[in-house]
Design a protein around this motif. Structure first.
Motif, PDB file in Angstrom:
ATOM      1  N   GLY A  90      -1.267  79.443  40.610  1.00 32.13           N
ATOM      2  CA  GLY A  90      -1.726  80.603  41.351  1.00 32.13           C
ATOM      3  C   GLY A  90      -0.936  81.837  41.031  1.00 32.13           C
ATOM      4  O   GLY A  90      -0.461  82.006  39.907  1.00 32.13           O
ATOM      5  N   VAL A  91      -0.784  82.689  42.073  1.00 34.69           N
ATOM      6  CA  VAL A  91      -0.053  83.947  41.916  1.00 34.69           C
ATOM      7  C   VAL A  91       0.891  84.136  43.096  1.00 34.69           C
ATOM      8  O   VAL A  91       0.670  83.583  44.179  1.00 34.69           O
ATOM      9  N   ALA A  92       1.927  84.932  42.863  1.00 36.97           N
ATOM     10  CA  ALA A  92       2.847  85.276  43.954  1.00 36.97           C
ATOM     11  C   ALA A  92       2.085  86.129  44.960  1.00 36.97           C
ATOM     12  O   ALA A  92       1.498  87.152  44.605  1.00 36.97           O
ATOM     13  N   ALA A  93       2.062  85.697  46.215  1.00 38.66           N
ATOM     14  CA  ALA A  93       1.349  86.423  47.264  1.00 38.66           C
ATOM     15  C   ALA A  93       2.239  87.456  47.927  1.00 38.66           C
ATOM     16  O   ALA A  93       1.789  88.195  48.800  1.00 38.66           O
ATOM     17  N   ASP A  94       3.492  87.518  47.503  1.00 38.29           N
ATOM     18  CA  ASP A  94       4.451  88.478  48.030  1.00 38.29           C
ATOM     19  C   ASP A  94       5.611  88.552  47.042  1.00 38.29           C
ATOM     20  O   ASP A  94       5.836  87.614  46.271  1.00 38.29           O
ATOM     21  N   ALA A  95       6.337  89.631  47.054  1.00 38.46           N
ATOM     22  CA  ALA A  95       7.535  89.717  46.228  1.00 38.46           C
ATOM     23  C   ALA A  95       8.593  88.781  46.802  1.00 38.46           C
ATOM     24  O   ALA A  95       8.598  88.497  47.998  1.00 38.46           O
TER      25      ALA A  95
END
Length: 111
Positions: A90-95
């Motif tokens: 997936g992807v980072a949903a937050d830093a």
């Protein structure tokens, strides 16, 4: 449509390895977060999409939207594809700061 089976937001699998509720489970190219705990061979419902806090490689800073991968050896989520050895989940949903041990991930489930 008469050939529709289910949405695929959740999948039931027979666990290949013991898992606790909240663990990321990977079987082949299928991945999801376990909704229950179980041992090898037990049925387990996996959530194959959504946003979850998962164990993160502590040496990396994440930016919002960065692609993330599962490192099966370290049992952490990483920004490194390791030349294809790690599975993109997936992807980072937050830093996330480099010292953080947990990162927020949006799973890219197939539905």
């Amino acid at each position: 449509m008469k050939n529709f089976v289910k949405s695929g937001c959740t999948m039931t699998v027979a666990l290949a390895a013991a898992a606790a509720s909240g663990d990321l489970v990977v079987q082949g190219s299928l991945f999801g977060v376990a909704s229950t705990s179980g041992g090898v061979g037990d049925p387990c419902e996996l959530a194959c999409g959504g946003v979850y806090d998962l164990p993160k490689a502590a040496s990396q800073a994440w930016t919002l939207g960065a692609p993330v991968y599962w490192d099966a050896t370290a049992k952490t989520v990483t920004t490194s594809s390791a030349s294809g050895a790690n599975l993109k989940i997936g992807v980072a949903a937050d830093a996330a700061a480099s010292q953080a041990t947990v990162g927020r991930v949006r799973l890219n489930g197939s539905f």
